[in-house]
Design a protein around this motif. Structure first.
Motif, PDB file in Angstrom:
ATOM      1  N   THR A   1       2.286  -3.744  -2.477  1.00  0.00           N
ATOM      2  CA  THR A   1       1.187  -3.073  -3.137  1.00  0.00           C
ATOM      3  C   THR A   1       1.367  -3.177  -4.626  1.00  0.00           C
ATOM      4  O   THR A   1       2.387  -2.759  -5.156  1.00  0.00           O
TER       5      THR A   1
ATOM      6  N   SER B   1     -10.163  14.633   5.634  1.00  0.00           N
ATOM      7  CA  SER B   1     -10.407  13.640   6.670  1.00  0.00           C
ATOM      8  C   SER B   1     -11.891  13.641   7.018  1.00  0.00           C
ATOM      9  O   SER B   1     -12.600  14.633   6.803  1.00  0.00           O
TER      10      SER B   1
ATOM     11  N   VAL C   1     -11.050   9.888   0.801  1.00  0.00           N
ATOM     12  CA  VAL C   1     -10.140   9.183   1.698  1.00  0.00           C
ATOM     13  C   VAL C   1     -10.899   8.011   2.306  1.00  0.00           C
ATOM     14  O   VAL C   1     -12.135   7.982   2.306  1.00  0.00           O
ATOM     15  N   SER C   2     -10.169   7.060   2.812  1.00  0.00           N
ATOM     16  CA  SER C   2     -10.794   5.859   3.354  1.00  0.00           C
ATOM     17  C   SER C   2     -11.647   6.209   4.570  1.00  0.00           C
ATOM     18  O   SER C   2     -11.158   6.817   5.528  1.00  0.00           O
TER      19      SER C   2
ATOM     20  N   PHE D   1      -5.056  -0.865   5.022  1.00  0.00           N
ATOM     21  CA  PHE D   1      -5.503   0.458   4.609  1.00  0.00           C
ATOM     22  C   PHE D   1      -5.970   1.186   5.869  1.00  0.00           C
ATOM     23  O   PHE D   1      -6.896   0.729   6.533  1.00  0.00           O
ATOM     24  N   ASP D   2      -5.354   2.316   6.182  1.00  0.00           N
ATOM     25  CA  ASP D   2      -5.719   3.045   7.388  1.00  0.00           C
ATOM     26  C   ASP D   2      -6.661   4.192   7.036  1.00  0.00           C
ATOM     27  O   ASP D   2      -6.897   4.506   5.868  1.00  0.00           O
TER      28      ASP D   2
ATOM     29  N   ASP E   1      -8.025   7.839   6.340  1.00  0.00           N
ATOM     30  CA  ASP E   1      -7.505   8.984   5.585  1.00  0.00           C
ATOM     31  C   ASP E   1      -6.541   8.575   4.480  1.00  0.00           C
ATOM     32  O   ASP E   1      -5.828   9.419   3.933  1.00  0.00           O
ATOM     33  N   ARG E   2      -6.522   7.290   4.145  1.00  0.00           N
ATOM     34  CA  ARG E   2      -5.752   6.824   2.993  1.00  0.00           C
ATOM     35  C   ARG E   2      -6.531   7.201   1.732  1.00  0.00           C
ATOM     36  O   ARG E   2      -7.739   7.028   1.651  1.00  0.00           O
ATOM     37  N   ARG E   3      -5.834   7.743   0.754  1.00  0.00           N
ATOM     38  CA  ARG E   3      -6.499   8.133  -0.479  1.00  0.00           C
ATOM     39  C   ARG E   3      -7.042   6.890  -1.183  1.00  0.00           C
ATOM     40  O   ARG E   3      -6.338   5.886  -1.351  1.00  0.00           O
TER      41      ARG E   3
ATOM     42  N   ALA F   1      -7.886   2.383  -3.408  1.00  0.00           N
ATOM     43  CA  ALA F   1      -6.544   1.948  -3.037  1.00  0.00           C
ATOM     44  C   ALA F   1      -6.384   0.470  -3.344  1.00  0.00           C
ATOM     45  O   ALA F   1      -7.316  -0.313  -3.208  1.00  0.00           O
TER      46      ALA F   1
ATOM     47  N   TYR G   1      -3.582  -4.658  -2.982  1.00  0.00           N
ATOM     48  CA  TYR G   1      -2.553  -4.928  -1.982  1.00  0.00           C
ATOM     49  C   TYR G   1      -2.385  -6.439  -1.892  1.00  0.00           C
ATOM     50  O   TYR G   1      -3.351  -7.158  -1.622  1.00  0.00           O
TER      51      TYR G   1
END
Length: 820
Positions: free
Chosen positions: A7, A420, A538-539, A564-565, A567-569, A572, A575
């Motif tokens: 990252t 979430s 979140v994602s 990126f899953d 609830d990832r902030r 982002a 990467y």
């Protein structure tokens, strides 16, 4: 793979690139979605156009919305235009606006409304378009709009109808649901229920459509009426408007642009001073703000939506917009005949939670007990239901704004933190309310285990039409009733209802903050300022990548590796994913290495030698990747773009463009890197980069690098070693010179100050280094005695000749023995 991943911290530096354009092939391979401003650090959708800051002091502060790529230059460009917000994904298409900067002060106007104004539905038909049938003018107006991208006034006047029950009319239902869709086979059942599927032609040139009404079918941006399995495939709308004319084919984004133009025209009626007789469609320039439900936050839909908005839109999460709109106060008459702001019920409920927690802290301090959660923030559950899907979100609220209700500040709290979001695009969303709520409660309990100790959830706020809110409330109560023995999630939870225009109003507020039209607030530490509302998202989706090391063969794709899953902030990234031909060879031999990166790097080292060039070239040519997105938790992965060959130089499209007689050859390259960023609403920005070195070039470069490495090492040794040798030889010469000089002084000037003074001798030799002959001539001239070498002096020779005789050893023990 590192095919190692890491990252990064730097900027993405480029707009979103379609996966079909990722091959290394020059300008024709770069089919990019160009962003509207340079220096896109966050990697989100093209920025919206906005208004200038109210004063220079705010320009010095960090007041830009980090979730939107808005610069001061962009903000100043359209400062005199209102921001149009529309609840595009709501059932009625509610419209609101934030006024231009000259109207920024909150005031009670003639209609008794605040700075932001809700104007109701975009049209009598909502976000659906009702097109007149068998009307020459209607056909001509719509065709002109499609071909020339102008003529909205003619379409409104001649082509559209506000009556859904007209028999001689065609209805395009919710065209926004088709935004960005590539092929019909990928459409969800919830989308397909709104349309009639048309037949797919096998010809490249559009054929006559014999069916009637509105149909959808596969198409391509090159004009073909069939899917070509590339990134230019689109699901198109086919309108049989006239019995004697060929069917019109329009893209979903073109239909959505008509809906947005209707909203802008509705807002322009509130600003007659902005209307221009010479340019009656000036309202098309108005910036747009749109809230997206989480189930529609995907790259395809966002890219198409930005095209429909001409790149002048800012996008937000619909649940966050609904929360902002639910906090908008109302103007109510007072006893003295004036009007005052009345905070909504939600504001009072949140403040009660905050005050109750502060009271618990004070009591704990008095009793000298452990303090409650110092980072407490009230939690609100936002629940929205439409005909097309459901969305539940848990959002924390923080930092009450001291200026709420004063000037133009309509935000009572300064920070919304999304915990979430659970959402589904479904044909019958009411049937999955229980499933969605159970998923959300499990996630919130895991992320916020102190929720019960902190007093539980502040309440559940429903938004949407009144009918849908009542339907959703009943379904939620039924679902909560099924949860047994839970102190947090039960039927005693506080239910609150937002107005139908809450999403549109909240979107206007967020847009006003992003455009810096709303007064800023002082930071918590009292230093500097912050925007009136800061949203931490979140994602709404998951992003992954899948590999194929066998030339794209079916059933040889790896399981997607999550980047990126949920609830990832966000935002982002970037990467970084690095691709190496040597690692591809190792993975072809042992696919399990993909899950053991350390061993993968170790195994790939042995394939870097020149004798394995053929293996590396074959593996590089056979490598294919796909970036995928998942829009439902534990759902299926959806391809983003088409296959890309990151280690192949030259794209398939370029090879097809070559003459038949020319050599069609793909060239393998040694390494490349893919950089991915994800913004707050699910838009991905991707950049594929490489030095372009082929396998042979990389080997030669490595060999050349090794050769020059040893050349530099040897050169350094020779350089510094030469200095050391010279220094050693000079020191020896100076020692001999000093000894020779001391021997001279002893004979020429005995018992003088220079006789035996080694320091003076060394200094003199150093002073006359390289000129000792000159020194000795001066000494001979001064003392009249020639300078000689040490061994040439006569007394030195005599000392050498006077060698002492060796004493004979006497064995006393032997003599004593003889005597005995």
């Amino acid at each position: 793979m590192s095919l190692a991943t890491s990252t990064g911290v730097g900027s993405a530096g480029a707009g979103g690139m379609s996966m079909a354009a990722m091959a290394h092939g020059g300008p024709s391979a770069l089919s990019t979605h160009q962003q509207a401003s340079s220096g896109n650090a966050a990697g989100g959708p093209p920025p919206g156009t906005t208004a200038a800051p109210p004063n220079l002091a705010s320009m010095a502060a960090d007041l830009l919305d980090k979730n939107q790529n808005l610069g001061w230059k962009t903000i100043r460009s359209l400062k005199d235009l209102p921001i149009v917000s529309i609840d595009l994904y709501g059932n009625t298409g509610e419209v609101a606006y934030y006024p231009p900067v000259p109207n920024e002060t909150v005031e009670v106007v003639d209609n008794g409304e605040l700075t932001i104004n809700a104007l109701g539905k975009v049209s009598e038909t909502g976000t659906c378009l009702v097109v007149k049938k068998d009307c020459e003018k209607a056909h001509k107006a719509l065709r002109r709009l499609i071909t020339k991208s102008k003529g909205y006034e003619a379409v409104f006047r001649d082509a559209l109808s506000n009556d859904q029950k007209v028999e001689d009319a065609l209805m395009i239902k919710s065209p926004h649901l088709l935004l960005g869709e590539r092929q019909i086979q990928y459409l969800s059942p919830a989308t397909c229920k709104n349309y009639t599927l048309g037949k797919e032609s096998s010809h490249d040139i559009d054929e006559e459509e014999t069916s009637t009404g509105v149909t959808i079918r596969n198409g391509n941006l090159d004009g073909s009426t069939k899917a070509l399995d590339n990134d230019f495939d689109r699901v198109t709308l086919n309108l049989n408007m006239h019995s004697s004319k060929k069917a019109l084919t329009i893209l979903p984004e073109e239909a959505v642009s008509i809906v947005l133009a209707q909203a802008k025209k509705l807002v322009s009626n509130s600003f007659p001073e902005l209307q221009d007789e010479e340019n009656p469609e000036k309202y098309v320039e108005f910036p747009t703000a749109i809230a997206l439900p989480a189930w529609s936050c995907n790259h395809y839909a966002i890219e198409a939506l930005m095209d429909a908005c001409d790149g002048t839109a800012v996008l937000y999460n619909r649940s966050v917009a609904a929360l902002a709109g639910a906090f908008v106060p109302k103007l109510v008459p007072t006893k003295d005949g004036r009007k005052a702001l009345k905070p909504p019920k939600l504001f009072g409920a949140v403040m009660e939670k905050i005050q109750a927690h502060e009271k618990r802290i004070q009591q704990a301090q008095l009793r000298k007990e452990p303090l409650p959660n110092a980072s407490y923030m009230p939690v609100v559950i936002m629940a929205g239901l439409t005909e097309d899907g459901i969305e539940l979100a848990a959002i924390q609220i923080k930092n009450p704004n001291a200026s709420f209700g004063m000037d133009n500040t309509l935000c009572p709290f300064g920070e919304f933190i999304v915990l979430s979001t659970v959402s589904y695009h479904h044909a019958n969303p009411v049937s999955i309310v229980n499933k969605s709520l159970v998923e959300l409660t499990d996630i919130v309990d895991e992320m916020y285990p102190e929720l019960e100790d902190d007093g539980g959830v502040t309440g559940i706020v429903t938004y949407g039409t009144i009918a849908k809110q009542l339907q959703l409330r009943d379904a939620l109560l039924k679902a909560l009733n099924g949860i047994k023995d839970d102190a947090v999630w039960n039927t005693k939870m506080n239910f609150m209802s937002a107005s139908e225009e809450a999403v549109a109003m909240g979107t206007s507020i967020l847009a006003g903050v992003s455009h810096n039209r709303m007064d800023s607030e002082f930071s918590e530490n009292g230093k500097g300022s912050r925007p009136a509302v800061v949203v931490r998202n979140v994602s709404p989706c998951a992003v992954g990548i899948t590999y194929n090391f066998h030339g794209g063969k079916k059933n040889r794709w790896t399981e997607p590796k999550v980047i990126f899953d949920y609830d990832r902030r966000v935002p982002a990234g970037p990467y970084n994913i690095e691709f190496s031909a040597a690692e591809c060879v190792a993975l072809r031999k042992d696919p399990s290495l993909l899950n053991n990166l350390e061993k993968l790097v170790e195994e790939s080292e042995k394939w870097l030698k020149g004798k394995y060039n053929a293996e590396r070239e074959e593996a590089a040519l056979d490598l294919s990747i796909k970036v995928v997105q998942r829009f439902e938790r534990n759902g299926k992965w959806r391809d983003f773009g088409y296959e890309a060959t990151p280690l192949t130089q030259g794209s398939d499209e370029e090879l097809e463009d070559k003459d038949d007689d020319s050599e069609k050859e793909k060239i393998a390259i040694e390494t490349s890197a893919l950089e991915i960023t994800l913004d707050a609403v699910g838009f991905m920005s991707m950049t594929l980069s490489s030095d372009g070195q082929t396998i042979d070039q990389a080997v030669k470069a490595a060999r050349s690098s090794t050769l020059w490495y040893w050349v530099r090492i040897i050169g350094a040794i020779a350089f510094f070693g030469g200095f050391m040798a010279k220094s050693y030889l000079d020191e020896r010469a100076r020692e001999r010179c000093a000894a020779k000089l001391l021997a001279y002084y002893k004979r020429a000037s005995p018992n003088s100050i220079n006789d035996g003074d080694q320091h003076h001798a060394h200094y003199t030799c150093y002073k006359y280094r390289g000129k000792t002959d000159k020194l000795f001539k001066k000494l001979e001239k001064k003392y009249g005695i020639p300078v000689r070498e040490i061994h040439e002096w006569e007394d030195a020779k005599e000392k050498e000749e006077e060698i002492p005789e060796e004493e004979q050893e006497e064995n006393l023990d032997e003599e004593k023995g003889n005597e005995l």
